[in-house]
Design a protein around this motif. Structure first.
Motif, PDB file in Angstrom:
ATOM      1  N   GLY A 113      -1.856   1.130 -16.172  1.00 61.42           N
ATOM      2  CA  GLY A 113      -1.314   2.141 -16.639  1.00 61.42           C
ATOM      3  C   GLY A 113      -0.272   2.832 -15.708  1.00 61.42           C
ATOM      4  O   GLY A 113       0.167   2.301 -14.533  1.00 61.42           O
ATOM      5  N   SER A 114       0.246   4.148 -16.192  1.00 57.85           N
ATOM      6  CA  SER A 114       1.238   4.873 -15.428  1.00 57.85           C
ATOM      7  C   SER A 114       0.497   5.897 -14.551  1.00 57.85           C
ATOM      8  O   SER A 114      -0.078   6.549 -14.881  1.00 57.85           O
ATOM      9  CB  SER A 114       2.411   5.233 -16.293  1.00 57.85           C
ATOM     10  N   PHE A 115       1.328   5.893 -13.392  1.00 52.21           N
ATOM     11  CA  PHE A 115       0.861   6.952 -12.479  1.00 52.21           C
ATOM     12  C   PHE A 115       1.994   7.619 -11.766  1.00 52.21           C
ATOM     13  O   PHE A 115       2.924   6.974 -11.395  1.00 52.21           O
ATOM     14  CB  PHE A 115      -0.171   6.328 -11.323  1.00 52.21           C
ATOM     15  N   LEU A 116       2.012   8.819 -11.294  1.00 48.67           N
ATOM     16  CA  LEU A 116       2.865   9.441 -10.216  1.00 48.67           C
ATOM     17  C   LEU A 116       2.529   9.448  -9.148  1.00 48.67           C
ATOM     18  O   LEU A 116       1.350   9.905  -8.802  1.00 48.67           O
ATOM     19  CB  LEU A 116       2.951  10.975 -10.789  1.00 48.67           C
ATOM     20  N   VAL A 117       3.237   9.095  -8.130  1.00 50.56           N
ATOM     21  CA  VAL A 117       2.768   9.315  -6.677  1.00 50.56           C
ATOM     22  C   VAL A 117       2.779  10.492  -6.114  1.00 50.56           C
ATOM     23  O   VAL A 117       3.847  11.136  -6.149  1.00 50.56           O
ATOM     24  CB  VAL A 117       3.877   8.417  -5.761  1.00 50.56           C
ATOM     25  N   ASP A 118       1.709  10.954  -5.493  1.00 51.62           N
ATOM     26  CA  ASP A 118       1.517  12.337  -5.198  1.00 51.62           C
ATOM     27  C   ASP A 118       2.107  12.311  -3.791  1.00 51.62           C
ATOM     28  O   ASP A 118       2.664  13.205  -3.195  1.00 51.62           O
ATOM     29  CB  ASP A 118       0.229  12.807  -5.302  1.00 51.62           C
ATOM     30  N   SER A 119       1.422  11.470  -2.810  1.00 54.09           N
ATOM     31  CA  SER A 119       1.462  11.327  -1.480  1.00 54.09           C
ATOM     32  C   SER A 119       1.201  10.051  -0.726  1.00 54.09           C
ATOM     33  O   SER A 119       0.685   9.413  -1.748  1.00 54.09           O
ATOM     34  CB  SER A 119       0.657  12.346  -0.860  1.00 54.09           C
ATOM     35  N   VAL A 120       1.665  10.059   0.301  1.00 55.26           N
ATOM     36  CA  VAL A 120       1.183   8.680   1.014  1.00 55.26           C
ATOM     37  C   VAL A 120       0.805   8.909   2.329  1.00 55.26           C
ATOM     38  O   VAL A 120       1.026  10.132   3.256  1.00 55.26           O
ATOM     39  CB  VAL A 120       2.564   7.785   1.280  1.00 55.26           C
ATOM     40  N   LEU A 165       8.779  -5.915  -9.763  1.00 56.72           N
ATOM     41  CA  LEU A 165       7.424  -5.955  -9.587  1.00 56.72           C
ATOM     42  C   LEU A 165       7.070  -6.329  -8.037  1.00 56.72           C
ATOM     43  O   LEU A 165       7.453  -6.955  -7.467  1.00 56.72           O
ATOM     44  CB  LEU A 165       6.895  -7.264 -10.450  1.00 56.72           C
ATOM     45  N   VAL A 166       6.072  -5.276  -7.582  1.00 55.66           N
ATOM     46  CA  VAL A 166       5.808  -5.109  -6.302  1.00 55.66           C
ATOM     47  C   VAL A 166       4.297  -5.379  -6.209  1.00 55.66           C
ATOM     48  O   VAL A 166       3.498  -4.849  -6.909  1.00 55.66           O
ATOM     49  CB  VAL A 166       6.034  -3.714  -5.724  1.00 55.66           C
ATOM     50  N   ALA A 167       3.848  -6.451  -5.428  1.00 56.87           N
ATOM     51  CA  ALA A 167       2.501  -6.787  -4.796  1.00 56.87           C
ATOM     52  C   ALA A 167       2.046  -5.677  -3.555  1.00 56.87           C
ATOM     53  O   ALA A 167       2.692  -5.835  -2.477  1.00 56.87           O
ATOM     54  CB  ALA A 167       2.354  -8.044  -4.644  1.00 56.87           C
ATOM     55  N   LEU A 168       1.116  -4.986  -3.885  1.00 53.44           N
ATOM     56  CA  LEU A 168       0.740  -4.156  -2.728  1.00 53.44           C
ATOM     57  C   LEU A 168      -0.584  -4.615  -2.103  1.00 53.44           C
ATOM     58  O   LEU A 168      -1.457  -4.961  -3.094  1.00 53.44           O
ATOM     59  CB  LEU A 168       0.387  -2.780  -3.377  1.00 53.44           C
ATOM     60  N   SER A 169      -0.807  -4.468  -0.855  1.00 52.27           N
ATOM     61  CA  SER A 169      -1.992  -5.208  -0.350  1.00 52.27           C
ATOM     62  C   SER A 169      -3.148  -3.910  -0.299  1.00 52.27           C
ATOM     63  O   SER A 169      -2.437  -2.933  -0.841  1.00 52.27           O
ATOM     64  CB  SER A 169      -1.878  -5.271   1.090  1.00 52.27           C
ATOM     65  N   PRO A 170      -4.306  -4.449  -0.294  1.00 50.30           N
ATOM     66  CA  PRO A 170      -5.320  -3.427  -0.356  1.00 50.30           C
ATOM     67  C   PRO A 170      -5.092  -2.119   0.765  1.00 50.30           C
ATOM     68  O   PRO A 170      -5.456  -0.924   0.218  1.00 50.30           O
ATOM     69  CB  PRO A 170      -6.779  -4.081   0.083  1.00 50.30           C
ATOM     70  N   GLN A 171      -4.520  -2.339   1.739  1.00 57.59           N
ATOM     71  CA  GLN A 171      -4.660  -1.380   2.772  1.00 57.59           C
ATOM     72  C   GLN A 171      -3.356  -0.263   2.130  1.00 57.59           C
ATOM     73  O   GLN A 171      -3.584   0.882   2.270  1.00 57.59           O
ATOM     74  CB  GLN A 171      -4.035  -1.495   4.134  1.00 57.59           C
ATOM     75  N   CYS A 172      -2.344  -0.896   1.498  1.00 51.22           N
ATOM     76  CA  CYS A 172      -1.306  -0.112   1.170  1.00 51.22           C
ATOM     77  C   CYS A 172      -1.663   0.612  -0.112  1.00 51.22           C
ATOM     78  O   CYS A 172      -1.477   1.891  -0.360  1.00 51.22           O
ATOM     79  CB  CYS A 172      -0.077  -0.938   0.614  1.00 51.22           C
ATOM     80  N   ALA A 173      -2.583   0.120  -0.981  1.00 51.14           N
ATOM     81  CA  ALA A 173      -2.999   0.827  -2.226  1.00 51.14           C
ATOM     82  C   ALA A 173      -3.837   1.882  -1.927  1.00 51.14           C
ATOM     83  O   ALA A 173      -3.892   3.007  -2.512  1.00 51.14           O
ATOM     84  CB  ALA A 173      -3.589  -0.369  -3.070  1.00 51.14           C
ATOM     85  N   ARG A 174      -4.676   1.785  -0.872  1.00 47.99           N
ATOM     86  CA  ARG A 174      -5.571   2.795  -0.358  1.00 47.99           C
ATOM     87  C   ARG A 174      -4.523   3.985   0.083  1.00 47.99           C
ATOM     88  O   ARG A 174      -5.361   5.101   0.426  1.00 47.99           O
ATOM     89  CB  ARG A 174      -6.494   2.550   0.824  1.00 47.99           C
ATOM     90  N   ALA A 175      -3.638   3.682   0.889  1.00 40.88           N
ATOM     91  CA  ALA A 175      -2.626   4.753   1.410  1.00 40.88           C
ATOM     92  C   ALA A 175      -1.998   5.437   0.594  1.00 40.88           C
ATOM     93  O   ALA A 175      -1.126   6.620   0.908  1.00 40.88           O
ATOM     94  CB  ALA A 175      -1.858   3.907   2.257  1.00 40.88           C
ATOM     95  N   ILE A 176      -1.748   4.967  -0.596  1.00 39.43           N
ATOM     96  CA  ILE A 176      -1.062   6.025  -1.648  1.00 39.43           C
ATOM     97  C   ILE A 176      -1.927   6.447  -2.732  1.00 39.43           C
ATOM     98  O   ILE A 176      -2.783   5.972  -3.416  1.00 39.43           O
ATOM     99  CB  ILE A 176      -0.301   4.653  -2.542  1.00 39.43           C
ATOM    100  N   ARG A 177      -1.576   7.936  -2.778  1.00 37.83           N
ATOM    101  CA  ARG A 177      -2.310   8.837  -3.522  1.00 37.83           C
ATOM    102  C   ARG A 177      -1.831   9.160  -4.977  1.00 37.83           C
ATOM    103  O   ARG A 177      -0.445   9.414  -4.928  1.00 37.83           O
ATOM    104  CB  ARG A 177      -2.835  10.052  -2.800  1.00 37.83           C
ATOM    105  N   VAL A 178      -2.232   9.058  -5.927  1.00 41.10           N
ATOM    106  CA  VAL A 178      -1.524   9.090  -7.192  1.00 41.10           C
ATOM    107  C   VAL A 178      -2.406  10.009  -8.256  1.00 41.10           C
ATOM    108  O   VAL A 178      -3.369  10.581  -8.134  1.00 41.10           O
ATOM    109  CB  VAL A 178      -1.359   7.748  -8.051  1.00 41.10           C
ATOM    110  N   LEU A 179      -1.528  10.361  -9.308  1.00 43.19           N
ATOM    111  CA  LEU A 179      -1.901  11.390 -10.249  1.00 43.19           C
ATOM    112  C   LEU A 179      -1.637  10.777 -11.526  1.00 43.19           C
ATOM    113  O   LEU A 179      -0.738   9.903 -11.559  1.00 43.19           O
ATOM    114  CB  LEU A 179      -1.308  12.850 -10.409  1.00 43.19           C
ATOM    115  N   PRO A 180      -2.432  10.918 -12.527  1.00 36.55           N
ATOM    116  CA  PRO A 180      -2.061  10.177 -13.828  1.00 36.55           C
ATOM    117  C   PRO A 180      -0.896  10.612 -14.542  1.00 36.55           C
ATOM    118  O   PRO A 180      -0.583  11.661 -14.446  1.00 36.55           O
ATOM    119  CB  PRO A 180      -3.347  10.693 -14.769  1.00 36.55           C
ATOM    120  N   ALA A 181       0.039   9.787 -15.010  1.00 41.29           N
ATOM    121  CA  ALA A 181       1.409  10.126 -15.441  1.00 41.29           C
ATOM    122  C   ALA A 181       1.223  10.287 -16.896  1.00 41.29           C
ATOM    123  O   ALA A 181       2.278  11.038 -17.321  1.00 41.29           O
ATOM    124  CB  ALA A 181       2.312   8.822 -15.159  1.00 41.29           C
TER     125      ALA A 181
END
Length: 227
Positions: free
Chosen positions: A163-170, A211-227
């Motif tokens: 689904g869609s998410f809005l990037v809040d912070s990194v 299309l971007v593949a994010l490692s587990p470490q990168c996915a943990r570093a990105i905080r999001v909100l539902p879009a």
């Protein structure tokens, strides 16, 4: 110099402890186990115990520490922690927007400067920047009175389904991971679409037509909100 004065922790070290407790405690201001604090600060658990005992025994203790029950900030400690966080995030914003530092370099530079700027200098930075509400990583900058909006964003790695998410912070503490996130094109305020998730924690997201593949470490570093 008296033995008591020699044993007193330096201000920079104390500030780092207070910031860490504030960050780990979250909005609910939970008690932080010493082992968790040691892992966050990357110091030995025995050193953490020693520091917390000294802080709790000081004339105006910045922490409420109970052996085997963890630590949380006192009112005095929370005020100082928020003051340092404000310094840090204003400096980061100044370095990024005015001096054009690379995003992955502003955190370490701000870490060195945050303890030493005067309140007058802080106010001039804030005015020069137009009193920003967030830093370049998307983190809230506390107000002068210590107020800071409560954020509900969670790591992208902890979201369920696609689904869609809005990037809040990194996350800003790991420069190599932050560099990878920046190179992927992800930044605060961006909308992304999760397309698939790997068993090992990899997340594939769509950014516009890419299309971007994010490692587990990168996915943990990105905080999001539902879009």
């Amino acid at each position: 110099m008296s033995p008591r004065a020699q044993a007193r922790p330096n201000t920079e070290s104390v500030d780092n402890y207070l910031k860490a407790i504030l960050a780990l405690g979250g909005p609910e201001e939970r008690r932080i186990p010493g082992k968790e604090l040691a892992g966050y600060l990357r110091v030995a658990p025995a050193s953490v115990t020693n520091m917390l005992q000294k802080l709790a025994a000081s004339p105006h203790p910045p922490v409420d520490y109970q052996m085997h029950h963890g630590v949380r900030l006192s009112a005095v400690g929370k005020k100082r922690a928020l003051e340092i966080v404000r310094h840090h995030r204003l400096i980061e914003t100044f370095l990024y927007e005015v001096l054009h530092y690379p995003l992955e370099e502003v955190h370490d530079e701000a870490e060195r400067l945050e303890h030493f700027i005067s309140e007058r200098f802080e106010q001039r930075i804030a005015a020069r920047l137009g009193h920003p509400r967030t830093d370049p990583h998307g983190h809230c900058i506390p107000e002068l009175d210590g107020r800071m909006p409560r954020r509900t964003a969670i790591p992208l790695s902890e979201t369920a389904g696609n689904g869609s998410f809005l990037v809040d912070s990194v996350e800003d503490r790991d420069a190599p991971i932050l560099r990878l996130v920046r190179r992927s094109g992800i930044r605060p305020g961006l909308r992304l679409h999760v397309r698939s998730r790997g068993a090992a924690g990899q997340v594939k997201v769509k950014l516009g037509a890419r299309l971007v593949a994010l490692s587990p470490q990168c996915a943990r570093a990105i905080r999001v909100l539902p879009a």
